[in-house]
Design a protein around this motif. Structure first.
Motif, PDB file in Angstrom:
ATOM      1  N   ARG A  15      11.186 -17.518  -1.262  1.00 44.01           N
ATOM      2  CA  ARG A  15      12.589 -17.624  -0.854  1.00 44.01           C
ATOM      3  C   ARG A  15      13.485 -17.955  -2.057  1.00 44.01           C
ATOM      4  NH1 ARG A  15      13.730 -18.157   4.663  1.00 44.01           N
ATOM      5  NH2 ARG A  15      15.686 -19.182   4.061  1.00 44.01           N
ATOM      6  N   VAL A  16      13.037 -18.895  -2.880  1.00 48.42           N
ATOM      7  CA  VAL A  16      13.820 -19.299  -4.054  1.00 48.42           C
ATOM      8  C   VAL A  16      13.984 -18.126  -5.019  1.00 48.42           C
ATOM      9  CG1 VAL A  16      13.814 -20.764  -6.117  1.00 48.42           C
ATOM     10  CG2 VAL A  16      13.202 -21.726  -3.897  1.00 48.42           C
ATOM     11  N   PHE A  17      12.888 -17.435  -5.303  1.00 47.55           N
ATOM     12  CA  PHE A  17      12.941 -16.330  -6.254  1.00 47.55           C
ATOM     13  C   PHE A  17      13.724 -15.150  -5.702  1.00 47.55           C
ATOM     14  CE2 PHE A  17       8.605 -17.999  -7.836  1.00 47.55           C
ATOM     15  CZ  PHE A  17       9.244 -18.952  -8.611  1.00 47.55           C
ATOM     16  N   TYR A  18      13.626 -14.915  -4.393  1.00 47.73           N
ATOM     17  CA  TYR A  18      14.387 -13.813  -3.774  1.00 47.73           C
ATOM     18  C   TYR A  18      15.882 -14.047  -3.951  1.00 47.73           C
ATOM     19  CZ  TYR A  18      16.153 -10.429  -0.444  1.00 47.73           C
ATOM     20  OH  TYR A  18      16.833  -9.386   0.139  1.00 47.73           O
ATOM     21  N   SER A  58      14.811  -7.100  -5.726  1.00 45.28           N
ATOM     22  CA  SER A  58      14.481  -8.238  -4.871  1.00 45.28           C
ATOM     23  C   SER A  58      13.630  -7.825  -3.677  1.00 45.28           C
ATOM     24  CB  SER A  58      15.762  -8.934  -4.391  1.00 45.28           C
ATOM     25  OG  SER A  58      16.617  -8.010  -3.723  1.00 45.28           O
ATOM     26  N   GLU A  59      13.866  -6.606  -3.168  1.00 52.83           N
ATOM     27  CA  GLU A  59      13.099  -6.157  -1.999  1.00 52.83           C
ATOM     28  C   GLU A  59      11.634  -5.861  -2.328  1.00 52.83           C
ATOM     29  OE1 GLU A  59      15.470  -2.478  -3.445  1.00 52.83           O
ATOM     30  OE2 GLU A  59      15.813  -4.643  -3.139  1.00 52.83           O
ATOM     31  N   GLU A  60      11.302  -5.825  -3.628  1.00 53.41           N
ATOM     32  CA  GLU A  60       9.921  -5.603  -4.041  1.00 53.41           C
ATOM     33  C   GLU A  60       9.172  -6.905  -4.306  1.00 53.41           C
ATOM     34  OE1 GLU A  60       8.287  -2.647  -4.283  1.00 53.41           O
ATOM     35  OE2 GLU A  60      10.071  -1.785  -3.343  1.00 53.41           O
ATOM     36  N   LEU A  61       9.883  -8.025  -4.263  1.00 51.94           N
ATOM     37  CA  LEU A  61       9.283  -9.306  -4.643  1.00 51.94           C
ATOM     38  C   LEU A  61       8.049  -9.641  -3.822  1.00 51.94           C
ATOM     39  CD1 LEU A  61       9.324 -12.013  -6.184  1.00 51.94           C
ATOM     40  CD2 LEU A  61      10.937 -12.869  -4.459  1.00 51.94           C
ATOM     41  N   TRP A  62       8.085  -9.415  -2.522  1.00 46.81           N
ATOM     42  CA  TRP A  62       6.967  -9.809  -1.661  1.00 46.81           C
ATOM     43  C   TRP A  62       5.665  -9.139  -2.072  1.00 46.81           C
ATOM     44  CZ3 TRP A  62       4.235  -6.371   1.427  1.00 46.81           C
ATOM     45  CH2 TRP A  62       4.789  -5.101   1.590  1.00 46.81           C
ATOM     46  N   ARG A  63       5.750  -7.983  -2.711  1.00 49.77           N
ATOM     47  CA  ARG A  63       4.540  -7.272  -3.140  1.00 49.77           C
ATOM     48  C   ARG A  63       3.829  -7.988  -4.288  1.00 49.77           C
ATOM     49  NH1 ARG A  63       4.555  -2.266  -0.749  1.00 49.77           N
ATOM     50  NH2 ARG A  63       6.581  -1.511   0.022  1.00 49.77           N
ATOM     51  N   TYR A  64       4.511  -8.916  -4.946  1.00 52.72           N
ATOM     52  CA  TYR A  64       3.905  -9.692  -6.027  1.00 52.72           C
ATOM     53  C   TYR A  64       3.177 -10.927  -5.505  1.00 52.72           C
ATOM     54  CZ  TYR A  64       6.268  -6.833  -9.526  1.00 52.72           C
ATOM     55  OH  TYR A  64       6.667  -5.783 -10.317  1.00 52.72           O
ATOM     56  N   TYR A  65       3.163 -11.103  -4.197  1.00 53.32           N
ATOM     57  CA  TYR A  65       2.432 -12.184  -3.549  1.00 53.32           C
ATOM     58  C   TYR A  65       1.244 -11.562  -2.811  1.00 53.32           C
ATOM     59  CZ  TYR A  65       6.155 -15.586  -4.435  1.00 53.32           C
ATOM     60  OH  TYR A  65       7.049 -16.444  -5.036  1.00 53.32           O
ATOM     61  N   PRO A  66       0.069 -11.526  -3.438  1.00 51.91           N
ATOM     62  CA  PRO A  66      -1.079 -10.838  -2.842  1.00 51.91           C
ATOM     63  C   PRO A  66      -1.415 -11.288  -1.425  1.00 51.91           C
ATOM     64  CG  PRO A  66      -1.537 -11.396  -5.116  1.00 51.91           C
ATOM     65  CD  PRO A  66      -0.254 -12.077  -4.766  1.00 51.91           C
ATOM     66  N   GLU A  67      -1.221 -12.576  -1.130  1.00 56.61           N
ATOM     67  CA  GLU A  67      -1.568 -13.071   0.200  1.00 56.61           C
ATOM     68  C   GLU A  67      -0.586 -12.611   1.271  1.00 56.61           C
ATOM     69  OE1 GLU A  67      -0.050 -16.802  -1.950  1.00 56.61           O
ATOM     70  OE2 GLU A  67      -0.205 -14.657  -2.375  1.00 56.61           O
ATOM     71  N   PHE A  68       0.567 -12.041   0.868  1.00 55.55           N
ATOM     72  CA  PHE A  68       1.547 -11.538   1.826  1.00 55.55           C
ATOM     73  C   PHE A  68       1.181 -10.136   2.334  1.00 55.55           C
ATOM     74  CE2 PHE A  68       5.621 -13.999   0.421  1.00 55.55           C
ATOM     75  CZ  PHE A  68       4.937 -15.189   0.505  1.00 55.55           C
TER      76      PHE A  68
END
Length: 293
Positions: A279-282, A229-239
């Motif tokens: 947030r939902v996916f996390y 879960s802590e890696e999820l944000w890396r799958y959002y290029p705009e983040f």
């Protein structure tokens, strides 16, 4: 006995149809695949033996670069996510989920905003704007006025492309435009605001030399990939460019103070719907991690 290699373009009832340089050969699979718990799948590169009657046997499956269990398909180059501007309205959470799945499998994603003839151009542009920094190619189409069809064809030329999206968004109509085949289309269900399922099995359609299309029933049921879960944000290029602004190095970008990503959302630099899907996916991934403990 003749040995050939080719691509499995259809599988139904235990038979596999393999396209080779001498035509499409109907094949059965050798029993060893059952022992290896590996089943030939549409999209697989296969070695086959052909007997004197022209019947084939799949004897070996080549290495897969990606594989989807449901629907069963492998070796996809491109995933086209089809959403309608309206009728039915676009499901942004579904789009974001499919973008994660594509990225996790190393598949190029194209977001196709269809039925542009039903609305003002600004409505389609609003959806494209959400994904302008999400590392996804967006294209606006209409099968009635042929808008964007030639551009889409150019983007998927010489590739194996899967189409995904809820029924009623126009997948089959787009495929018909691209292939010239009379594919069945469904009517919109007024009760559910989605169309009735019309595609029965996965099949690769070669509409030009080396260019394959697949209409893939069931793709909307795919689950999120399994990763921390802590890696999820890396799958959002705009983040990515905003994470350096976080006060804490282990920031989850949820409830922490001085979060660069949250600040970007508040400042209108990251679309709210993209952050909401994060947030939902996390929470979903975190729940799964707790279940595995």
């Amino acid at each position: 006995m003749l040995t050939k290699n080719g691509t499995i373009i259809k599988g139904i009832g235990g038979f596999y149809y393999v396209k080779t340089d001498i035509g499409i050969i109907e094949c059965r699979a050798r029993g060893k695949f059952r022992n290896e718990a590996k089943v030939p799948t549409v999209g697989d590169f296969a070695d086959i033996d052909i007997d004197e009657n022209g019947s084939g046997t799949v004897k070996k499956i080549g290495k897969r670069k990606n594989f989807f269990v449901r629907p069963p398909i492998s070796n996809i180059d491109t995933l086209v996510l089809v959403a309608a501007v309206k009728n039915p309205n676009p499901d942004l959470l579904f789009i974001d989920k499919m973008l994660l799945i594509a990225k996790n499998n190393g598949v190029e994603a194209i977001l196709c905003i269809n039925k542009s003839d039903l609305c003002d151009s600004a409505d389609a542009e609003k959806i494209c704007k959400i994904y302008e920094n999400a590392d996804v190619k967006t294209i606006v189409t209409s099968t009635l006025s042929n808008v964007g069809i030639d551009e889409l064809k150019g983007l998927i030329n010489k590739k194996v492309t899967a189409f995904a999206g809820f029924s009623g968004v126009g997948k089959s109509s787009i495929l018909k435009k691209l292939t010239g085949l009379d594919l069945q289309t469904g009517n919109i269900s007024k009760k559910l605001s989605r169309g009735k399922h019309t595609t029965r099995c996965v099949e690769l359609l070669e509409y030009a030399d080396g260019s394959y299309l697949a209409d893939t029933p069931g793709f909307s049921m795919l689950d999120l990939p399994k990763f921390p879960s802590e890696e999820l944000w890396r799958y959002y290029p705009e983040f990515l460019s905003y994470a350096d602004g976080c006060k804490f190095s282990d920031c989850r970008h949820l409830n922490e103070r001085d979060c660069g990503i949250k600040n970007a959302v508040e400042n209108g630099e990251i679309p709210p719907s993209r952050y909401e899907s994060y947030r939902v996916f996390y929470e979903y991934l975190k729940q799964k991690e707790n279940e595995y403990k």
